[in-house]
Design an enzyme around this catalytic site. Structure first.
Site, PDB file in Angstrom:
ATOM      1  N   SER A   1      41.726  41.647  37.631  1.00 54.76           N
ATOM      2  CA  SER A   1      42.089  43.006  38.054  1.00 54.76           C
ATOM      3  C   SER A   1      41.945  44.012  36.924  1.00 54.76           C
ATOM      4  O   SER A   1      41.959  45.209  37.181  1.00 54.76           O
ATOM      5  CB  SER A   1      43.509  43.047  38.633  1.00 54.76           C
ATOM      6  OG  SER A   1      44.338  42.111  38.041  1.00 54.76           O
TER       7      SER A   1
ATOM      8  N   HIS B   1      37.337  41.433  43.859  1.00 50.80           N
ATOM      9  CA  HIS B   1      38.741  41.725  43.563  1.00 50.80           C
ATOM     10  C   HIS B   1      39.551  41.798  44.858  1.00 50.80           C
ATOM     11  O   HIS B   1      39.395  42.724  45.643  1.00 50.80           O
ATOM     12  CB  HIS B   1      38.815  43.048  42.789  1.00 50.80           C
ATOM     13  CG  HIS B   1      40.198  43.450  42.399  1.00 50.80           C
ATOM     14  ND1 HIS B   1      40.604  44.752  42.315  1.00 50.80           N
ATOM     15  CD2 HIS B   1      41.283  42.709  42.072  1.00 50.80           C
ATOM     16  CE1 HIS B   1      41.868  44.801  41.947  1.00 50.80           C
ATOM     17  NE2 HIS B   1      42.306  43.581  41.796  1.00 50.80           N
TER      18      HIS B   1
ATOM     19  N   GLU C   1      37.492  44.619  46.808  1.00 49.68           N
ATOM     20  CA  GLU C   1      36.703  45.498  45.956  1.00 49.68           C
ATOM     21  C   GLU C   1      35.640  44.635  45.270  1.00 49.68           C
ATOM     22  O   GLU C   1      35.984  43.681  44.565  1.00 49.68           O
ATOM     23  CB  GLU C   1      37.666  46.102  44.929  1.00 49.68           C
ATOM     24  CG  GLU C   1      37.241  47.353  44.275  1.00 49.68           C
ATOM     25  CD  GLU C   1      38.392  47.963  43.439  1.00 49.68           C
ATOM     26  OE1 GLU C   1      39.361  47.249  43.106  1.00 49.68           O
ATOM     27  OE2 GLU C   1      38.302  49.144  43.119  1.00 49.68           O
TER      28      GLU C   1
ATOM     29  N   ASN D   1      42.963  50.331  41.384  1.00 52.74           N
ATOM     30  CA  ASN D   1      44.013  50.361  40.359  1.00 52.74           C
ATOM     31  C   ASN D   1      43.912  51.615  39.493  1.00 52.74           C
ATOM     32  O   ASN D   1      44.910  52.136  39.011  1.00 52.74           O
ATOM     33  CB  ASN D   1      43.944  49.114  39.482  1.00 52.74           C
ATOM     34  CG  ASN D   1      44.445  47.880  40.239  1.00 52.74           C
ATOM     35  OD1 ASN D   1      45.140  48.017  41.234  1.00 52.74           O
ATOM     36  ND2 ASN D   1      44.087  46.698  39.774  1.00 52.74           N
TER      37      ASN D   1
END
Ligand code: NAD
Length: 730
Positions: free
Chosen positions: A440, A461, A473, A511
């Site tokens: 991540s 991800h 992702e 994120n």
């Protein structure tokens, strides 16, 4: 050729068959309505016709609903006075359905008319149920796979072709509410129990014909004198309770940000006070109101049209089919166990590896527990459980990976550990095997250095929990090749999730946007903003969790770890010292969030969240002067959307559709808005840029408008026009 055809049999029963050309399921469009209308006129006028059956030419389904592409464009194509154009269009639709319902009866005596039945061979959704509801009797095939209901609310509209008014009058407001407000779907037996369909039979056309020939009474209860709504209208004591409760429930669930739920309830309440035809007009007004609201078209665009386009491979490179036959999952921890589960559920063989056999077995037991829950809820069987578990080989033996065509690595977040695992895996896998990492935070290009073929190295991800979160992702490193991207996309399609494809940069896309949201919330705590104001402001603008609850859920020590790593990478340019002060202090107090039963919130011994932690104010006193709600909301929203715009500017995002869909599915960005880019289009670039200037002056440079936004503000542009749907942004 038209979508509707009519055939009258020797007994005088006219069968109108709906069969949308070129589609596996019927969908309604404007032409379809015109054609249906003409056939109804023809059958009603024909003396040889005793009654009419409306059915479908598709196996297993009546209709999937209205073509949402048309609804999304309705406002734009409604002429110079769109509200009037939309209202007139909706009233014309009511006219057709009301004609079916009245079926040629005398308006005063209710005498005459021809029985009209709906015969549903299966699934009937949206307008596909609103047409049957206008008929005099609904027959459905006993097909447990069929879904019957009105799911409009799920895409930000509500049933606006009489479905709302008719269902409430048929069932009463209380019984209709889960079907209308939650879009609850039933199988035919369930729909019968709920009172939506009248009969569940083996052959609905035959049953409908028999009913027509029995000379039935066809007047709808609401067209009879003295009709009373089941459960009571609003001023009846029981009805009063229903409406008070429903209003509170809708506001509690939607926080007032989903206009469709409120409009639906208004249409039901106001419609219940007046005669049926006036109620239809009221429904049409509220439906027009919703279609005029930019939220509904933005939601339809992101949650339906663009989400589906991405799932179908809108950004898939031109490469042969890369369907995964066997996946190797390395690391059977929280993420690896979930990835193994969703892969096996999709029928893919899985080799699940961990350093110790116990850990691998524990990872596999996650699937067993998941299936047990399904069995308890009657959604799975012991046989299905055995089959799914049979697909997972939990082992420590890397040699078992030999035939895998995709690897997803989910070991500890450590460059060294990941590099070692990459080498061990590639010692046994073939040259065509694609290696994906679920990291991540670590750059893909950096991790690819450990690979013997960086073109076949990629980021996939997942979000936690893997089985619930729909977004995946996909991250391209500098050297990632087209086949690897196609492989990742085909895998995501197999496991029925929604992909976005982004380029490699710190925190990728999701994120990158969510961290500023959390940070802005924490920053406000330090400034003395009332924590309850921060949390409620977020929820009242449609965020599923306030920033303080979110950091409690993801854990405060993870925040500390990310902050330290980011500071190390950015050096003096690091902007979040004020946030770290609060975060590090919380960590020092051992308030690590939900996992330690203590964070910005207080928890009981069993981990139940009780409320905001009282003692936070001892360290960060609440200021006497509190900001207004909109200022707090704008700080929280702009923190996210400006980062999304920067991701687009930087070329991390290459398609705004992915930016919007990814934001809603990845971190729950205010779904009513259609996503960050849709929200900016709703408020307009000039206002957004002006607001950036104000926020920058008051709170700092992090709010300064990105050049792209400034340019769009100067030119008065919209994202969805500048980067026209389907066009690449960068
Ligand atoms: P975890 O600690 O729950 O699981 C990691 C697993 O890897 C453990 O079972 C460990 O025994 C195993 N492992 C470690 N070294 C190994 C080796 N050399 N060979 C085989 N197995 C090994 O961690 P997690 O939360 O599942 O995260 C795994 C990865 O997924 C990390 O890269 C993390 O950044 C990423 N990720 C985590 C989340 C999340 O919310 N937890 C979300 C997205 C991505």
């Amino acid at each position: 050729m038209t979508d509707f055809t009519l055939k009258t049999d020797a007994d005088g029963v006219a069968v109108i068959t709906w069969d949308t050309i070129g589609k596996s399921m019927n969908v309604m469009n404007q032409q379809g309505f015109t054609d249906l209308d003409a056939l109804i006129d023809q059958a009603l006028a024909d003396d040889a016709v005793k009654g009419i059956i409306i059915t479908s030419g598709k196996d297993g389904s009546f209709a999937g609903g209205m073509d949402l592409n048309i609804i999304a464009r309705m406002k734009d194509s409604a002429g110079d006075d769109p509200a009037r154009g939309l209202f007139d269009g909706v009233m014309a639709m009511h006219g057709v359905l009301r004609k079916i319902e009245r079926a040629g009866m005398d308006p005063k005596t209710n005498k005459g008319g021809k029985p009209i039945a709906a015969a549903l061979p299966g699934t009937a959704l949206g307008i596909g149920l609103e047409i049957p509801l206008a008929c005099h009797r609904i027959f459905a095939t006993d097909n447990p796979k069929a879904k019957i209901g009105l799911p409009e609310i799920m895409v930000g509209i509500f049933p606006g072709a009489g479905g709302t008014t008719r269902l409430v009058r048929k069932l009463g407001a209380m019984a209709a509410s889960p079907l209308l407000l939650e879009g609850k779907l039933n199988d035919p037996q369930g729909a019968k129990r709920a009172g939506v369909v009248d009969e569940v039979v083996a052959d609905p056309v035959a049953a409908a014909k028999e009913w027509i020939l029995s000379n039935p009474s066809i007047v709808k209860p609401w067209d009879e004198k003295g009709y009373k709504m089941p459960g009571g209208a609003p001023y009846h004591p029981a009805g009063f309770m229903t409406f008070v409760g429903a209003s509170a429930m809708v506001n509690g669930k939607t926080m007032g940000v989903y206009p469709a739920a409120k409009a639906l309830l208004s249409a039901v309440y106001e419609g219940a006070l007046v005669p049926f035809d006036t109620a239809l007009k009221i429904e049409a007004r509220w439906f027009t109101n919703i279609l005029m609201n930019p939220s509904s078209s933005a939601m339809i665009r992101s949650l339906f049209i663009n989400k589906e386009a991405l799932e179908k491979g809108a950004n898939r490179p031109d490469a042969p089919d890369q369907k995964v036959k066997q996946v190797g999952v390395i690391g059977a921890g929280m993420m690896g166990a979930g990835i193994a589960l969703v892969s096996a559920l999709a029928g893919i063989k899985v080799v699940l590896i961990d350093a110790k056999q116990e850990a691998a077995d524990k990872g596999k037991s996650y699937t067993a527990a998941y299936m047990d829950k399904g069995i308890a809820r009657k959604k799975a069987t012991e046989d299905k459980k055995a089959a799914v578990l049979g697909l997972i080989n939990a082992t420590t033996d890397y040699a078992a990976l030999k035939d895998c065509d995709l690897i997803v690595e989910a070991v500890f977040e450590d460059v060294g550990v990941k590099a070692e695992v990459t080498k061990k895996v590639q010692a046994v896998t073939g040259p065509d095997c694609i290696f994906a990492t679920n990291t991540s935070t670590l750059p893909i290009t950096e991790l690819a250095k450990a690979s013997n073929d960086p073109a076949n190295f990629i980021g996939i991800h997942f979000f936690s929990p893997v089985d619930k979160m729909m977004l995946v992702e996909i991250i391209k490193g500098e050297a990632t090749g087209d086949v690897a991207v196609a492989k990742a996309l085909d895998f995501v399609r197999q496991i029925r999730k929604t992909p976005i494809v982004v380029n490699d940069a710190r925190f990728f896309y999701a994120n990158r946007c969510i961290i500023p949201y959390i940070n802005e919330g924490i920053r406000m705590v330090r400034e003395g903003v009332e924590p309850a104001l921060i949390e409620n402001a977020a929820k009242l603008v449609g965020m599923p969790l306030g920033p303080l609850q979110l950091v409690d859920e993801t854990s405060i020590d993870l925040g500390v770890k990310i902050a330290k790593a980011t500071r190390a990478a950015m050096g003096d340019a690091y902007p979040d010292g004020a946030v770290d002060e609060v975060l590090f202090w919380m960590a020092d107090q051992n308030r690590l969030g939900r996992k330690s039963n203590a964070g910005f919130y207080a928890y009981d011994d069993k981990g139940k969240r009780l409320g905001l932690w009282d003692n936070l104010a001892a360290q960060y006193p609440v200021a006497d002067d509190q900001p207004d709600l909109v200022t707090v909301q704008h700080r929280l929203l702009f923190a996210q959307v400006l980062e999304a715009v920067r991701a687009l500017e930087d070329g991390v995002l290459t398609d705004i559709r992915e930016g919007d869909v990814g934001a809603i599915l990845g971190w729950g960005f205010a779904p009513w808005s259609g996503g960050p880019f849709s929200w900016l289009d709703i408020i307009g670039a000039p206002y957004a840029a002006e607001r950036c200037d104000q926020l920058t002056a008051e709170f700092g440079d992090r709010f300064s408008a990105p050049d792209l936004l400034r340019d769009m503000a100067d030119k008065g542009q919209e994202f969805y026009k500048r980067f026209a749907t389907g066009a690449k942004a960068a």
